[in-house]
Design a protein around this motif. Structure first.
Motif, mmCIF file in Angstrom:
data_model
loop_
_atom_site.group_PDB
_atom_site.id
_atom_site.type_symbol
_atom_site.label_atom_id
_atom_site.label_comp_id
_atom_site.label_asym_id
_atom_site.label_seq_id
_atom_site.Cartn_x
_atom_site.Cartn_y
_atom_site.Cartn_z
ATOM 1 N N SER A 29 38.378 28.718 82.274
ATOM 2 C CA SER A 29 38.283 29.760 83.291
ATOM 3 C C SER A 29 38.249 31.137 82.646
ATOM 4 C CB SER A 29 39.470 29.662 84.255
ATOM 5 O OG SER A 29 40.676 29.540 83.537
ATOM 6 N N SER A 30 37.917 32.149 83.429
ATOM 7 C CA SER A 30 37.851 33.513 82.901
ATOM 8 C C SER A 30 39.233 34.136 82.746
ATOM 9 C CB SER A 30 36.985 34.388 83.815
ATOM 10 O OG SER A 30 37.553 34.442 85.112
ATOM 11 N N ALA A 31 40.218 33.576 83.471
ATOM 12 C CA ALA A 31 41.603 34.037 83.341
ATOM 13 C C ALA A 31 42.474 32.865 82.918
ATOM 14 C CB ALA A 31 42.100 34.608 84.670
ATOM 15 N N ARG A 32 43.597 33.149 82.321
ATOM 16 C CA ARG A 32 44.502 32.083 81.895
ATOM 17 C C ARG A 32 45.024 31.297 83.093
ATOM 18 N NH1 ARG A 32 48.032 33.390 76.508
ATOM 19 N NH2 ARG A 32 46.356 34.376 75.284
ATOM 20 N N SER A 33 45.331 30.029 82.863
ATOM 21 C CA SER A 33 45.859 29.161 83.912
ATOM 22 C C SER A 33 47.354 29.375 84.068
ATOM 23 C CB SER A 33 45.580 27.696 83.558
ATOM 24 O OG SER A 33 46.305 26.830 84.407
ATOM 25 N N GLU A 34 47.815 29.458 85.323
ATOM 26 C CA GLU A 34 49.257 29.587 85.559
ATOM 27 C C GLU A 34 50.014 28.373 85.038
ATOM 28 O OE1 GLU A 34 50.218 30.447 89.585
ATOM 29 O OE2 GLU A 34 49.022 32.295 89.671
ATOM 30 N N ALA A 35 49.359 27.220 85.026
ATOM 31 C CA ALA A 35 50.013 26.000 84.541
ATOM 32 C C ALA A 35 50.130 25.974 83.024
ATOM 33 C CB ALA A 35 49.247 24.776 85.028
ATOM 34 N N LEU A 36 49.254 26.716 82.338
ATOM 35 C CA LEU A 36 49.250 26.763 80.873
ATOM 36 C C LEU A 36 49.124 28.223 80.426
ATOM 37 C CD1 LEU A 36 46.792 23.771 80.282
ATOM 38 C CD2 LEU A 36 49.248 23.771 79.733
ATOM 39 N N PRO A 37 50.120 29.036 80.728
ATOM 40 C CA PRO A 37 49.986 30.490 80.513
ATOM 41 C C PRO A 37 49.841 30.907 79.055
ATOM 42 C CG PRO A 37 52.250 29.911 81.078
ATOM 43 C CD PRO A 37 51.429 28.683 81.305
ATOM 44 N N ASP A 38 50.236 30.046 78.127
ATOM 45 C CA ASP A 38 50.146 30.405 76.712
ATOM 46 C C ASP A 38 48.823 29.997 76.071
ATOM 47 O OD1 ASP A 38 52.741 31.419 76.796
ATOM 48 O OD2 ASP A 38 53.628 29.459 76.332
ATOM 49 N N VAL A 39 47.960 29.376 76.851
ATOM 50 C CA VAL A 39 46.695 28.870 76.304
ATOM 51 C C VAL A 39 45.595 29.903 76.538
ATOM 52 C CG1 VAL A 39 45.002 26.998 76.391
ATOM 53 C CG2 VAL A 39 47.435 26.508 76.735
ATOM 54 N N PRO A 40 44.870 30.310 75.503
ATOM 55 C CA PRO A 40 43.850 31.359 75.664
ATOM 56 C C PRO A 40 42.620 30.878 76.423
ATOM 57 C CG PRO A 40 43.757 30.437 73.450
ATOM 58 C CD PRO A 40 44.970 29.827 74.109
ATOM 59 N N THR A 41 41.893 31.825 76.968
ATOM 60 C CA THR A 41 40.591 31.530 77.555
ATOM 61 C C THR A 41 39.545 31.467 76.445
ATOM 62 O OG1 THR A 41 39.977 33.848 77.835
ATOM 63 C CG2 THR A 41 41.241 32.827 79.621
ATOM 64 N N MET A 42 38.373 30.956 76.791
ATOM 65 C CA MET A 42 37.283 30.924 75.811
ATOM 66 C C MET A 42 36.866 32.343 75.424
ATOM 67 S SD MET A 42 36.682 27.784 75.103
ATOM 68 C CE MET A 42 35.057 27.857 74.378
ATOM 69 N N ALA A 43 36.893 33.254 76.395
ATOM 70 C CA ALA A 43 36.526 34.642 76.092
ATOM 71 C C ALA A 43 37.490 35.248 75.075
ATOM 72 C CB ALA A 43 36.505 35.479 77.370
ATOM 73 N N GLU A 44 38.755 34.915 75.203
ATOM 74 C CA GLU A 44 39.749 35.428 74.261
ATOM 75 C C GLU A 44 39.517 34.887 72.851
ATOM 76 O OE1 GLU A 44 43.890 36.273 76.449
ATOM 77 O OE2 GLU A 44 43.157 34.240 76.778
ATOM 78 N N LEU A 45 38.851 33.739 72.759
ATOM 79 C CA LEU A 45 38.548 33.145 71.455
ATOM 80 C C LEU A 45 37.206 33.612 70.902
ATOM 81 C CD1 LEU A 45 39.849 29.486 71.948
ATOM 82 C CD2 LEU A 45 41.001 31.423 70.869
ATOM 83 N N GLY A 46 36.588 34.563 71.597
ATOM 84 C CA GLY A 46 35.350 35.129 71.080
ATOM 85 C C GLY A 46 34.087 34.705 71.785
ATOM 86 N N PHE A 47 34.200 33.888 72.846
ATOM 87 C CA PHE A 47 33.016 33.416 73.566
ATOM 88 C C PHE A 47 32.883 34.190 74.879
ATOM 89 C CE2 PHE A 47 34.332 29.954 70.797
ATOM 90 C CZ PHE A 47 33.140 29.687 70.141
ATOM 91 N N ALA A 48 32.455 35.428 74.753
ATOM 92 C CA ALA A 48 32.322 36.302 75.925
ATOM 93 C C ALA A 48 31.353 35.707 76.938
ATOM 94 C CB ALA A 48 31.835 37.678 75.491
ATOM 95 N N GLY A 49 31.756 35.702 78.188
ATOM 96 C CA GLY A 49 30.895 35.175 79.240
ATOM 97 C C GLY A 49 31.057 33.701 79.494
ATOM 98 N N TYR A 50 31.829 33.005 78.661
ATOM 99 C CA TYR A 50 32.043 31.574 78.905
ATOM 100 C C TYR A 50 32.935 31.400 80.126
ATOM 101 C CZ TYR A 50 33.137 26.651 78.360
ATOM 102 O OH TYR A 50 33.264 25.296 78.583
ATOM 103 N N GLU A 51 32.470 30.603 81.074
ATOM 104 C CA GLU A 51 33.278 30.222 82.235
ATOM 105 C C GLU A 51 32.673 28.953 82.821
ATOM 106 O OE1 GLU A 51 35.060 32.019 86.452
ATOM 107 O OE2 GLU A 51 33.447 33.075 85.417
ATOM 108 N N PHE A 52 33.486 27.922 82.947
ATOM 109 C CA PHE A 52 33.007 26.699 83.579
ATOM 110 C C PHE A 52 34.185 26.010 84.263
ATOM 111 C CE2 PHE A 52 31.320 22.681 84.554
ATOM 112 C CZ PHE A 52 29.950 22.826 84.606
#
Length: 326
Positions: free
Chosen positions: A228-251
């Motif tokens: 997702s484009s924002a972090r999951s409330e269930a896994l708040p410490d897990v980064p998004t793909m965008a945070e890992l350098g993949f801007a625009g990734y969302e699925f």
């Protein structure tokens, strides 16, 4: 947060504020009998659990029974087709998911319905992020797996719940953006998939959030990123793909409500107001949290555009990866 996610959340808040007044102002003939909510999956899955929670509150809003009919088969297409061919009177409603309402249109050439033109959209109910997971003892990061796959294509395996599933497309989107080729291993369900990830039988897996969370918290799996484009409330410490350098990734995978083409606007509006009111109920909110979901509640036109965008995204991924249905 993406522009689409911001729009969805704003629409939900505005719609909920207006829902009670709208409901009380529309005491007309609809509904004059029970409403059938078709869920194109077996009982017990995430779509079914969410649909049943919504149905109970929708029934209170409409003043009529809302009866669940599970109609599984053909990755959701049997149930969806039955709704598309029903009378456009608001008494047969589809509670559908991403596969039958978007992805299948990219996979199958001879579908008996078109998700873009054979339905009147009612509302997007919720989006569900996916999570990339790996054995905790062997993998430290997604970057590590990407570098290995770039160095030696098909040397890094990943599991999904089947060819053409949202999990499969999420991984292929990563493959395209990272310019790395992974080896796809399809499974028959989330249970065997996550257990094989724990056992190290696949290097990585793409899973829905609920089955992964307890194994991540217990240290048996490592969560690498959410889709997702924002972090999951269930896994708040897990980064998004965008945070890992993949801007625009969302699925995300998602669920939404639609009725047959030609259903009167006042009926669509009544159903939509009921769905938005149901989304605001504490019990429904708790169910969505348990599923790792983000509530939506869009307008019908926003949902129509959302489906068109999702079909286009699926078209691109399926075409680039050469995905064939099982």
């Amino acid at each position: 947060m993406s522009r689409r996610e911001s729009l969805v959340r704003a629409a939900f808040l505005l719609a909920f504020a207006a829902a009670p007044a709208t409901a009380s102002a529309q005491p007309g003939a609809y509904p004059a009998k029970p409403v059938k909510l078709v869920i194109p999956y077996p009982p017990g899955g995430g779509t079914d659990i969410t649909g049943r929670a919504m149905a109970q509150k929708l029934s209170e809003f409409l003043g009529q029974s809302v009866v669940i009919e599970n109609k599984p088969g053909a990755t959701g297409m049997i149930g969806a087709a039955s709704v598309a061919k029903s009378a456009p009177d608001g008494y047969t409603v589809l509670f559908g998911a991403a596969s039958e309402m978007a992805i299948n249109a990219s996979l199958f050439k001879n579908m008996t319905y078109d998700p873009r033109s054979d339905f009147e959209p009612v509302t997007l109910v919720a989006t569900f992020p996916l999570v990339f997971i790996a054995p905790a003892t062997t993998t430290q990061s997604l970057k590590e797996l990407i570098e290995a796959a770039r160095a030696k294509p098909d040397s890094v395996s990943y599991g999904s719940i089947g060819s053409g599933s949202p999990q499969h497309l999420a991984a292929e989107l990563l493959s395209s953006m990272a310019k790395a080729r992974f080896l796809h291993i399809p499974y028959k369900g989330s249970g065997p998939l996550v257990q094989d990830a724990v056992g190290g039988h696949v290097d990585m897996a793409v899973s829905s959030v609920p089955p992964a969370v307890p194994l991540v918290r217990s240290g048996k799996l490592r969560a690498l990123a959410v889709t997702s484009s924002a972090r999951s409330e269930a896994l708040p410490d897990v980064p998004t793909m965008a945070e890992l350098g993949f801007a625009g990734y969302e699925f995300n995978t998602w669920v939404g409500v639609a009725v047959p083409k030609g259903t009167p606007k006042e009926v669509v509006d009544r159903l939509r107001d009921g769905m938005v009111a149901a989304l605001a109920a504490a019990e429904v909110q708790a169910t969505l949290r348990d599923q790792g979901a983000v509530p939506a509640g869009t307008t019908a036109e926003q949902f129509r555009q959302f489906v068109h965008d999702e079909v286009a995204k699926s078209d691109r991924i399926v075409s680039q990866a050469g995905i064939q249905p099982e």
